[in-house]
Design an enzyme around this catalytic site. Structure first.
Site, PDB file in Angstrom:
ATOM      1  N   CYS A  23       1.001  -0.979   0.051  1.00 17.40           N
ATOM      2  CA  CYS A  23      -0.132  -0.161  -0.166  1.00 17.40           C
ATOM      3  C   CYS A  23       0.845   1.315  -0.098  1.00 17.40           C
ATOM      4  CB  CYS A  23      -0.804   0.151   1.264  1.00 17.40           C
ATOM      5  SG  CYS A  23      -0.240   0.385   2.698  1.00 17.40           S
ATOM      6  N   HIS A  76      -2.222   1.441   7.222  1.00 19.72           N
ATOM      7  CA  HIS A  76      -2.722   1.503   5.623  1.00 19.72           C
ATOM      8  C   HIS A  76      -2.684   3.097   5.224  1.00 19.72           C
ATOM      9  CE1 HIS A  76      -4.330   0.091   1.952  1.00 19.72           C
ATOM     10  NE2 HIS A  76      -5.541   0.612   2.249  1.00 19.72           N
ATOM     11  N   ASP A 114      -7.845   3.758  -3.979  1.00 18.43           N
ATOM     12  CA  ASP A 114      -6.873   2.462  -3.189  1.00 18.43           C
ATOM     13  C   ASP A 114      -6.427   1.520  -3.992  1.00 18.43           C
ATOM     14  OD1 ASP A 114      -5.454   1.034  -1.270  1.00 18.43           O
ATOM     15  OD2 ASP A 114      -7.227   1.064   0.175  1.00 18.43           O
TER      16      ASP A 114
END
Length: 273
Positions: free
Chosen positions: A67, A106, A121
Site C-alpha cells: 500500500c 494503511h 486505493d
C-alpha cells in the site's frame, strides 16, 4: 516523475485531465497492470518511498509493491495530472474481527472532483477496488469494475468510525477502517518502517501477490496457494510446491521476473526457509 513511463507501464493512452472518467480509467489500468506484492520484504530489502525509488521499482523494473508504495505512486501521478488528492490513514480489517485493533498502517487516497470526494486505493492486495467510489455516501452499494463497494459508519466510544466494505457473494466484508485522519509523509514513513521490518508484521511472515484482471477476475498467491477467482467463486486453485515453480508463476501470471538466485524467507513455507 516520468508520467509518460508510468502511463506506458499501465497501458493508458487516454486524455490527461482531472476528471472522473480519467480517474476511473487510470485506477482500472493500474490495478490490472501493477501487482500487489511484498517480495522485497521477504528478500530483506528496504522499502523506499521517495518518488525516484517508486518509479524505478514499480515502473521501470516492472515490479509491484504494497500500500505505501502503490498509493504513494498513484498520489504522485494524480497530483501531476492536476487532481486534488489527500492521503488518508486506515486500519486494514480483512479477516479481522472488529473488537481487535489492528495497527493504523494503511494508506489510501481521497480524490476530490467538483466538490465530491472519491476513494482511491490501489494497495489492498486481492481486494483493491478497481475503480473509485464516493467517500461521502453511506450505506449505498456502489459499483466498481470488480465488486460492489460501500461505506458504512458506526459509533465508537465518543466518535465515529467508518468502514470500507466489499461484497463477496452475498456477504459484505470489511476492507479497512478509517476516521478521515490524514496521513502526512512522516506518518507514512513510520508506518512503512513498522510494516516492512517488525517481526509481527504479516508482511514479514507471509507471501502475498495479487493482481486484478480486466475480465473482472483476480489472481493471487498467499504463501504457497495460487487462486484465480471471480468475487467469492474460485475458478482455479493449486499449490506451489517448490521455488522454481514460484518463479514461473510470478513470471507467467503476474509479469514479475525475479532472478533464479533470489533468496526469500517465509516462515510458513518450508522450502522458503
Amino acid at each position: 516523475m516520468d508520467l509518460g513511463a508510468y502511463l506506458k507501464r499501465i497501458g493508458y493512452t487516454g486524455t490527461l485531465a482531472a476528471t472522473l472518467p480519467v480517474l476511473r480509467d487510470i485506477i482500472f489500468a493500474h490495478t490490472c497492470s501493477i501487482p500487489f506484492e511484498n517480495l522485497d520484504i521477504l528478500m530483506g530489502r528496504h522499502i523506499l518511498l521517495d518518488t525516484e525509488s517508486l518509479e524505478s521499482k514499480l515502473v521501470r523494473d516492472c515490479r509491484g509493491g504494497y500500500c505505501f508504495e502503490q498509493n504513494a505512486l498513484l498520489l504522485c501521478v494524480l497530483r501531476q495530472i492536476g487532481f486534488s488528492v489527500t492521503p488518508l490513514s486506515a486500519r486494514v480489517r480483512l479477516n479481522t474481527a472488529r473488537e481487535i485493533v489492528p495497527p493504523r498502517t494503511h494508506l489510501f487516497l481521497s480524490v476530490e472532483i467538483d466538490g465530491t470526494p472519491w476513494l482511491a486505493d490501489v494497495g489492498v492486495g486481492g481486494l483493491s477496488p478497481t475503480g473509485p467510489f464516493q467517500l461521502d455516501v453511506l450505506d449505498a452499494e456502489q459499483l466498481t469494475p470488480h465488486e460492489m463497494r460501500r461505506i458504512v459508519c458506526e459509533p465508537h466510544r465518543s466518535s465515529l468510525r467508518y468502514f470500507h466494505q466489499a461484497k463477496l457473494g452475498d456477504n459484505w466484508v470489511d476492507i479497512h477502517e478509517f476516521t478521515y485522519e490524514t496521513m502526512p509523509e512522516i506518518d507514512r514513513e513510520v508506518g512503512n518502517w513498522w510494516t516492512s521490518t517488525h517481526a509481527n508484521s504479516k508482511f514479514r511472515n507471509h507471501l502475498f501477490v495479487a493482481l486484478a484482471c480486466p475480465d473482472g477476475t483476480r489472481i493471487s498467491i498467499q504463501n504457497h496457494a495460487f487462486n484465480h477467482r471471480r468475487g467469492a467463486e474460485v475458478l482455479e486453485q493449486f499449490e506451489i510446491i517448490e521455488f522454481n515453480q514460484l518463479l514461473s508463476v510470478l513470471r507467467e501470471r503476474f509479469g514479475i521476473h525475479l532472478p533464479i538466485n533470489s533468496t526469500l524467507s517465509v516462515p510458513g513455507i518450508s522450502w522458503l526457509q
